[in-house]
Design an enzyme around this catalytic site. Structure first.
Site, PDB file in Angstrom:
ATOM      1  CB  CYS A 236     -70.800  45.373 107.244  1.00 21.80           C
ATOM      2  SG  CYS A 236     -69.869  46.687 108.054  1.00 21.80           S
TER       3      CYS A 236
ATOM      4  CB  CYS B  44     -70.959  50.908 108.245  1.00 24.72           C
ATOM      5  SG  CYS B  44     -69.501  50.155 107.520  1.00 24.72           S
ATOM      6  CB  SER B  45     -74.067  49.228 104.771  1.00 20.37           C
ATOM      7  OG  SER B  45     -75.004  49.595 105.759  1.00 20.37           O
ATOM      8  CB  CYS B  46     -68.308  47.089 104.482  1.00 20.72           C
ATOM      9  SG  CYS B  46     -67.541  48.355 105.502  1.00 20.72           S
TER      10      CYS B  46
END
Lengths: 208, 140
Positions: free
Chosen positions: B105, B108-110
């Site tokens: 991602c 963000c940090s999905c």
């Protein structure tokens, strides 16, 4: 917004470390911060877009030097202040010092979400180009694909447009697509044989 | 401080900020009793990569399940009882001798919590997204 979070393709960050036996939470405060974000987001009915935008609005230096759960904490506190659950001065008094929050929303609130797109405009195999634009608010379109051409390889269902849901209670649903880009299209010296697939909403795309 | 006094671990500024927000939200009765402990316990012991491993192992021994998993990831994963936040819309891809997939991602940090748990540090590292989107064969 073209914020500090949109780092795809930036160089000079160095190698990524890896520790196989890593705990889920390194310290208890990380677990608490994570839970508090869930509590605040639930209390103020924040959408995923609004939550992510609260992180994206962090001061760039703070963003880069804080870990994942400090970003969640900052988003939780920012949303709590913006929605009137707590005040900044209360937070700073309790914390006994400065409590950095994210910067203000630069985009205007979305009142009219427009008409949803019920039928996909593009089909698998279509060539598309990502619109070249720089929205001041939240978007899930990474900067490194804007203006670039790719091929639709999968059509997914209808999903709420993050750019709209982040800025009010209005919602618009559109098809999303997995778009395949040749790495050489994205990066002038992109690696041969590398494809980058990016999930993109209908309104991000135009026919190529 | 007395000579025999103990030395508690210093509280870091970020810990003080977490405690401040927790206290204020608790005073406003927004923190359900036991919520923080329960959600922490679930992510530490019930939701993690062991769930995804079960999905993959099932696909190894059951060709029909493998077909369903690749065609309709969310539904096939739900067959084993896994689902929930960040797992509502799952797409499963398969490595082959010719294709190696890397998931990242870059905004963000999905991360697919129901099958892999909360993201590990390397995935959330600001160095991961930049390099892997541009040079997946060499980054990391």
């Amino acid at each position: 917004m073209d914020g500090i979070h949109d780092l795809g393709g930036r160089q000079g960050f160095g190698a990524v470390g890896h520790s196989p036996a890593e705990p889920v939470f390194h310290q208890r405060w990380e677990a608490v911060a994570r839970a508090l974000l869930e509590i605040v987001a639930g209390a103020v009915e924040a959408s995923g877009g609004e939550f992510r935008h609260a992180i994206e609005r962090m001061e760039p230096g703070h963003y880069l030097t804080s870990g994942y759960y400090e970003r969640w904490l900052t988003a939780a506190a920012t949303l709590a202040v913006e929605h009137g659950l707590v005040t900044r001065s209360e937070l700073e008094a309790r914390a006994g010092g400065r409590f950095p929050l994210s910067g203000p929303v630069l985009a205007a609130p979305v009142v009219d979400a427009g008409i949803g797109v019920g039928t996909p405009r593009f089909a698998v195999g279509d060539r598309v180009r990502v619109r070249e634009w720089h929205p001041p608010g939240h978007t899930r379109c990474p900067g490194y694909v804007r203006g670039r051409a790719g091929t639709v390889v999968r059509v997914d269902g209808l999903y709420s447009v993050p750019d709209i849901e982040a800025h009010g209670t209005a919602r618009r649903h559109e098809p999303t697509y997995s778009v395949r880009f040749d790495a050489a299209e994205l990066w002038r010296d992109g690696q041969r044989g590398v494809w980058v697939h990016v999930d993109l909403w209908d309104c991000y795309l135009e026919r190529s | 401080m007395s000579a025999e006094g103990h030395h508690p671990a210093p509280v870091s500024p970020v810990e003080q900020r977490v405690a401040a927000l927790e206290a204020l939200l608790t005073e406003r009765r927004l923190v359900p009793e036991g919520f923080i402990e329960e959600i922490t316990r679930r992510y530490e012991s019930e939701i993690g990569p062991m769930n995804g491993a079960k999905v993959v192992a099932r696909a190894w021994v059951d060709p029909e399940y493998r077909r369903r998993l690749l065609a309709h990831g969310t539904a096939a994963i739900a067959e084993l009882g896994f689902g929930g936040p960040e797992g509502e819309h799952m797409v499963v891809v398969e490595n082959t001798p010719a294709i190696h997939n890397v998931i990242v991602c870059t905004l963000c940090s999905c991360y697919p919590w129901p099958v892999l748990g909360l993201p590990p540090a390397w995935y959330k590292d600001p160095r991961t997204g930049p390099g892997w989107s541009a040079s997946p064969n060499v980054a990391g």
